[in-house]
Design a protein around this motif. Structure first.
Motif, mmCIF file in Angstrom:
data_model
loop_
_atom_site.group_PDB
_atom_site.id
_atom_site.type_symbol
_atom_site.label_atom_id
_atom_site.label_comp_id
_atom_site.label_asym_id
_atom_site.label_seq_id
_atom_site.Cartn_x
_atom_site.Cartn_y
_atom_site.Cartn_z
ATOM 1 N N PRO A 139 -27.667 71.172 80.488
ATOM 2 C CA PRO A 139 -26.666 70.419 81.267
ATOM 3 C C PRO A 139 -25.489 70.044 80.377
ATOM 4 O O PRO A 139 -25.672 69.796 79.187
ATOM 5 N N ASP A 140 -24.272 70.046 80.949
ATOM 6 C CA ASP A 140 -23.114 69.566 80.194
ATOM 7 C C ASP A 140 -23.110 68.042 80.288
ATOM 8 O O ASP A 140 -22.692 67.461 81.297
ATOM 9 N N ILE A 141 -23.620 67.422 79.248
ATOM 10 C CA ILE A 141 -23.843 65.965 79.276
ATOM 11 C C ILE A 141 -22.518 65.230 79.454
ATOM 12 O O ILE A 141 -22.387 64.307 80.254
ATOM 13 N N ASP A 176 -8.174 72.735 78.004
ATOM 14 C CA ASP A 176 -9.011 73.143 79.144
ATOM 15 C C ASP A 176 -10.231 72.225 79.269
ATOM 16 O O ASP A 176 -10.621 71.834 80.374
ATOM 17 N N LYS A 177 -10.826 71.895 78.123
ATOM 18 C CA LYS A 177 -12.024 71.025 78.161
ATOM 19 C C LYS A 177 -11.651 69.606 78.574
ATOM 20 O O LYS A 177 -12.395 68.943 79.299
ATOM 21 N N LEU A 178 -10.504 69.146 78.077
ATOM 22 C CA LEU A 178 -10.027 67.803 78.431
ATOM 23 C C LEU A 178 -9.911 67.674 79.955
ATOM 24 O O LEU A 178 -10.403 66.716 80.556
ATOM 25 N N GLY A 232 -14.232 63.324 74.140
ATOM 26 C CA GLY A 232 -15.040 64.486 73.757
ATOM 27 C C GLY A 232 -14.493 65.135 72.501
ATOM 28 O O GLY A 232 -13.389 64.818 72.048
ATOM 29 N N PHE A 233 -15.238 66.040 71.960
ATOM 30 C CA PHE A 233 -14.786 66.880 70.852
ATOM 31 C C PHE A 233 -14.714 68.309 71.367
ATOM 32 O O PHE A 233 -15.500 68.690 72.243
ATOM 33 N N ALA A 234 -13.799 69.082 70.829
ATOM 34 C CA ALA A 234 -13.779 70.509 71.146
ATOM 35 C C ALA A 234 -13.949 71.265 69.836
ATOM 36 O O ALA A 234 -13.074 71.203 68.974
ATOM 37 N N ALA A 235 -15.079 71.916 69.683
ATOM 38 C CA ALA A 235 -15.318 72.720 68.477
ATOM 39 C C ALA A 235 -14.830 74.124 68.773
ATOM 40 O O ALA A 235 -15.381 74.804 69.647
ATOM 41 N N GLU A 236 -13.752 74.531 68.103
ATOM 42 C CA GLU A 236 -13.137 75.830 68.406
ATOM 43 C C GLU A 236 -12.947 76.632 67.126
ATOM 44 O O GLU A 236 -12.833 76.052 66.039
ATOM 45 N N THR A 237 -12.862 77.939 67.290
ATOM 46 C CA THR A 237 -12.549 78.791 66.144
ATOM 47 C C THR A 237 -11.244 79.557 66.356
ATOM 48 O O THR A 237 -10.727 80.172 65.440
ATOM 49 N N ALA A 260 -19.512 63.220 69.877
ATOM 50 C CA ALA A 260 -19.260 64.079 68.708
ATOM 51 C C ALA A 260 -20.397 65.075 68.475
ATOM 52 O O ALA A 260 -20.307 65.910 67.579
ATOM 53 N N ALA A 261 -21.459 64.976 69.263
ATOM 54 C CA ALA A 261 -22.608 65.877 69.048
ATOM 55 C C ALA A 261 -22.248 67.320 69.383
ATOM 56 O O ALA A 261 -21.402 67.576 70.241
ATOM 57 N N ALA A 262 -22.896 68.232 68.675
ATOM 58 C CA ALA A 262 -22.764 69.658 69.003
ATOM 59 C C ALA A 262 -24.001 70.036 69.807
ATOM 60 O O ALA A 262 -25.031 70.449 69.258
ATOM 61 N N ALA A 275 -26.455 72.027 72.075
ATOM 62 C CA ALA A 275 -26.693 73.453 72.328
ATOM 63 C C ALA A 275 -26.335 73.768 73.773
ATOM 64 O O ALA A 275 -26.670 73.001 74.684
ATOM 65 N N ASP A 276 -25.630 74.863 73.982
ATOM 66 C CA ASP A 276 -25.244 75.229 75.346
ATOM 67 C C ASP A 276 -26.369 75.945 76.087
ATOM 68 O O ASP A 276 -26.418 75.956 77.307
ATOM 69 N N PHE A 277 -27.246 76.581 75.308
ATOM 70 C CA PHE A 277 -28.362 77.326 75.922
ATOM 71 C C PHE A 277 -29.663 76.965 75.232
ATOM 72 O O PHE A 277 -29.686 76.623 74.061
HETATM 73 N N1 CTP Z 1 -21.076 68.968 75.348
HETATM 74 C C1 CTP Z 1 -22.013 68.328 76.099
HETATM 75 N N2 CTP Z 1 -23.068 69.031 76.625
HETATM 76 C C2 CTP Z 1 -23.181 70.344 76.414
HETATM 77 C C3 CTP Z 1 -22.215 71.025 75.645
HETATM 78 C C4 CTP Z 1 -21.176 70.302 75.109
HETATM 79 O O1 CTP Z 1 -21.920 67.115 76.307
HETATM 80 N N3 CTP Z 1 -24.209 71.001 76.936
HETATM 81 C C5 CTP Z 1 -19.945 68.189 74.814
HETATM 82 C C6 CTP Z 1 -19.819 68.187 73.287
HETATM 83 O O2 CTP Z 1 -20.515 67.087 72.749
HETATM 84 C C7 CTP Z 1 -18.323 68.046 73.073
HETATM 85 C C8 CTP Z 1 -17.722 68.717 74.296
HETATM 86 O O3 CTP Z 1 -18.756 68.792 75.262
HETATM 87 O O4 CTP Z 1 -17.907 66.694 73.074
HETATM 88 C C9 CTP Z 1 -17.229 70.122 74.021
HETATM 89 O O5 CTP Z 1 -18.229 70.857 73.378
HETATM 90 P P1 CTP Z 1 -17.952 72.306 72.806
HETATM 91 O O6 CTP Z 1 -19.194 72.814 72.162
HETATM 92 O O7 CTP Z 1 -16.675 72.301 72.046
HETATM 93 O O8 CTP Z 1 -17.625 73.135 74.118
HETATM 94 P P2 CTP Z 1 -18.501 73.609 75.323
HETATM 95 O O9 CTP Z 1 -18.192 72.724 76.479
HETATM 96 O O10 CTP Z 1 -19.932 73.720 74.927
HETATM 97 O O11 CTP Z 1 -17.851 75.026 75.598
HETATM 98 P P3 CTP Z 1 -17.836 76.338 74.631
HETATM 99 O O12 CTP Z 1 -19.132 76.317 73.856
HETATM 100 O O13 CTP Z 1 -17.732 77.451 75.583
HETATM 101 O O14 CTP Z 1 -16.625 76.210 73.748
#
Ligand code: CTP
Length: 414
Positions: free
Chosen positions: A311-313, A342-344, A328-333, A279-281, A283-285
């Protein structure tokens, strides 16, 4: 059941029993007695129509509390706010078609309907009405709307009605109403034996020792899931980014700051877990080269930060799994369901919780949320706007239904 044998299941629970104007109002007296015998403290709220069938005095004597009937009566406290805020559950029995309509539309023209709008606890509604009313398309729509919001609307029973008709419209049996109250309030141990790894909150990616990049996640959803899993008998490890929340008791909480620390902690605990709920958000960068000293302005009019992907954990753990269920969670707008699907697929998950973080009343920081649960095997469950604590339980139930109970391995990854 003999009174002496009645289990004290609802000890310490504060319940609101709403009674509306149906001939079945007299049955609420029996329900009140059973609830009181189980140890619940019951505050009865009656509508004006209900008082045509039963007097408040009957409920007052049996509950040992004043019966509230009027929104405008003066009270020491704001009764329409205080009572539902403190209640563990609100039960409306009997509920008329008129009450269902008001509740579905959010009307608040009397004390009971106003309380319902302030409720943050489970609400259980036991309808009673004529058979033709129950099957009327308007009532059907209202019941659907209430159920979509997470309100438990029981089905009335088939039998002889006041009109002489034999149809579906009788107040559900006391035992059915009690079962629904127990299901909402007495924790089930249906997650016993599971070792659940939950991640929650944002991550903070340092720019320098005093600045970081982060996001608006409050951690409330992940914490609520950790608590709900603990309540249902699971062993829980919570890996939490920085939040203002208190670590839940009975849960092992590992505090982290960065995506990399979160990854390390999750990697450590993943092999011994049976379920991961991410459920964590994260950071992608992150800044490519965080500096050791505070960055100085030095007369600059702009600053360019070079970022690199974290890294995408979730994808990494999913690829490493042995028998774990990965959620996983998908946080979308926007395009919430299609992005979530797509994420699934892309991350090889069993289940994804599609969360529209831009919706009014839900999303980041809010106490409420609404989601759609999608499974790799094509299952889908919509969970309407409700408090995150309640939603957490609904999510765990959906994970059980879609992953533990139904066959789950065949179509996981394409
Ligand atoms: N997640 C993760 N590691 C990351 C980014 C996301 O493990 N570096 C996980 C989040 O915890 C969540 C899932 O991936 O369960 C989807 O995260 P989300 O932020 O919705 O999507 P992203 O994969 O980051 O893609 P985008 O930001 O392009 O929507």
């Amino acid at each position: 059941m003999d009174e002496a044998q009645t289990p004290i299941n609802l000890w310490g629970k504060r319940l609101v029993l709403g009674v509306t104007g149906s001939i079945a109002a007299y049955k609420a007296v029996g329900l009140l007695r059973v609830l009181a015998r189980e140890g619940a403290a019951v505050s009865v709220v009656m509508t004006q129509a209900a008082m045509k069938f039963v007097t408040p005095l009957t409920f007052e004597v049996l509950s040992g509390r004043r019966v509230a009937t009027d929104l405008f009566e003066s009270h020491e406290e704001m009764i329409h706010l205080a009572v539902p805020e403190q209640a563990h559950a609100i039960i409306v029995a009997p509920a008329t078609a008129n009450f269902l309509a008001k509740a579905a539309l959010g009307l608040a023209d009397d004390l009971l309907s106003t309380m319902l709008l302030n409720a943050r606890c489970p609400v259980i509604v036991a309808p009673a009405m004529d058979g033709d009313m129950w099957t009327h398309s308007t009532v059907v729509q209202h019941v659907q709307a209430l159920r979509a919001r997470g309100i438990v609307v029981l089905d009335p029973e088939v039998g002889p009605l006041a009109s002489g008709q034999v149809a579906q419209g009788r107040l559900p049996a006391e035992s059915k109403i009690l079962d629904a109250i127990h299901a909402a309030l007495v924790p089930q141990r249906d997650w016993q034996g599971q070792r659940v790894l939950v991640s929650a909150g944002p991550t903070q990616e340092p720019i320098d020792p005093v600045r970081f990049i982060s996001n608006r996640s409050s951690g409330k959803m992940g914490y609520a899931i950790a608590e709900a899993a603990r309540n249902r008998g699971a062993e829980v490890i919570l890996v939490a980014g920085p939040t203002s929340l208190t670590p839940p008791s009975g849960v092992t909480t590992v505090s982290v700051n960065t995506a990399s620390e979160m990854s390390d902690a999750l990697n450590r605990h993943f092999p011994s877990s049976t379920v991961l709920i991410m459920a964590a958000a994260v950071a992608d960068f992150r800044p490519k080269m965080p500096v050791g000293q505070k960055l100085k302005k030095q007369g600059k009019s702009e600053l360019v930060l070079e970022l690199e992907a974290t890294p995408d954990i979730l994808a990494m753990l999913s690829a490493r799994r042995t028998s774990q269920i990965v959620v996983g969670f998908a946080a979308e707008t926007e395009q919430v369901l299609s992005h979530a699907k797509d994420k699934l697929r892309g991350k090889g998950l069993d289940l994804i919780i599609a969360n529209n973080v831009a919706q009014t009343g839900g999303g980041f920081g809010s106490d409420d949320n609404a989601v759609v649960v999608l499974s790799a095997t094509g299952g889908q469950k919509t969970l309407g706007l409700m408090p995150k604590r309640r939603l957490a339980d609904e999510i765990l139930t959906a994970v059980r239904e879609l992953c533990f109970i139904s066959s789950r391995r065949e179509s996981l990854v394409e």
